[in-house]
Design an enzyme around this catalytic site. Structure first.
Site, PDB file in Angstrom:
ATOM      1  N   VAL A  44      76.288 -22.923   5.272  1.00 31.83           N
ATOM      2  CA  VAL A  44      77.022 -23.698   3.914  1.00 31.83           C
ATOM      3  C   VAL A  44      78.006 -24.600   4.340  1.00 31.83           C
ATOM      4  CG1 VAL A  44      77.949 -23.193   2.067  1.00 31.83           C
ATOM      5  CG2 VAL A  44      76.326 -21.628   2.555  1.00 31.83           C
ATOM      6  N   CYS A  45      78.924 -24.217   5.461  1.00 33.24           N
ATOM      7  CA  CYS A  45      79.714 -25.119   5.438  1.00 33.24           C
ATOM      8  C   CYS A  45      79.462 -26.449   6.239  1.00 33.24           C
ATOM      9  CB  CYS A  45      80.909 -24.511   6.626  1.00 33.24           C
ATOM     10  SG  CYS A  45      81.647 -23.018   5.637  1.00 33.24           S
ATOM     11  N   THR A  46      78.542 -26.372   6.982  1.00 33.41           N
ATOM     12  CA  THR A  46      77.709 -27.683   7.733  1.00 33.41           C
ATOM     13  C   THR A  46      77.309 -28.433   6.660  1.00 33.41           C
ATOM     14  OG1 THR A  46      77.293 -26.324   9.687  1.00 33.41           O
ATOM     15  CG2 THR A  46      76.016 -28.482   9.344  1.00 33.41           C
ATOM     16  N   PHE A  49      80.523 -30.152   4.737  1.00 36.72           N
ATOM     17  CA  PHE A  49      81.584 -31.089   5.690  1.00 36.72           C
ATOM     18  C   PHE A  49      80.436 -32.365   5.505  1.00 36.72           C
ATOM     19  CE2 PHE A  49      85.273 -29.538   7.692  1.00 36.72           C
ATOM     20  CZ  PHE A  49      85.447 -28.490   6.836  1.00 36.72           C
TER      21      PHE A  49
END
Length: 218
Positions: A44-46, A49
């Protein structure tokens, strides 16, 4: 205690992918969006960002700096940036700080209520709700906060919209209605009577004595 709207955002010094950052100095006379995440190399963070990387020109047009916060090292951030670029199609040209000692996460109250962060073997679950957003004004005051659970990716179009609304209403007697986007009518604060409001913002669309719209001032 959680940070509240109009609190002074905690200052900090931390290593980042663009060198040491002293937050209040780095902010200068800009707005800032601080957004944090549980760990590098997570799905999710990828995507998040990557979304920010694509929006950097939009933040720059708004005089706003973007700062990523992670509990991982600068070295890991540098490696992860390659993955972000692969997903986003653009480089992640914004600093990411190293918060392995969770100084920033604690100062901004980003951690879960029952957090227990081991020095070794830390997993994303240990920092599950380190997925927060702060909009900070040039006066170093907190303007807006959002916190998301680990399973819910942030909507950065909404964060950009919220930034527009914060900037539109900052220091002036205006507010924005539900779902407002730039160019739509704004609400005139009751601090101005009808005559003063019309003198300042032009003709009013008065829905109720306490709900008065005016054209979005450019």
């Amino acid at each position: 205690m959680s940070l509240r709207i109009n609190d002074i955002a905690p200052d900090f010094t931390a290593p980042s992918t663009e060198g040491e950052i002293r937050f209040h100095d780095w902010l200068g006379d800009s707005y800032a969006v601080i957004f944090s995440h549980p760990r590098d190399f997570t799905p999710v963070c990828t995507t998040e960002f990557g979304a920010v990387a694509q929006l950097i020109p939009e933040f720059e047009k708004r005089g706003t700096k973007v700062l990523g916060v992670s509990v991982d090292s600068v070295e890991d951030h540098g490696k992860w940036k390659r993955d972000i670029e692969q997903v986003a199609g653009v480089p992640a040209n914004f600093p990411m700080i190293d918060d392995r000692d969770i100084t920033v996460a604690k100062a901004y109250n980003m951690l879960p209520a029952d957090h227990d962060l081991p020095a070794e073997g830390r997993t994303p679950a240990h920092s599950a709700t380190v997925r927060s957003v702060f909009i900070i004004g040039p006066d170093r005051k907190v303007r807006l906060t959002m916190t998301y659970p680990m399973s819910v990716g942030r909507n950065f179009a909404e964060i950009l919209r919220a930034l527009d609304a914060v900037r539109k209403t900052d220091g002036v007697p205006l507010a924005t209605p539900a779902d407002w986007v730039p160019g739509q009518d704004v609400i005139v604060a009751l601090a101005l009577d009808d005559n003063a409001a019309e003198e300042r913002y032009g003709p009013l669309d008065i829905k109720l004595p306490y709900l008065r719209f005016a054209k979005d001032p450019v």
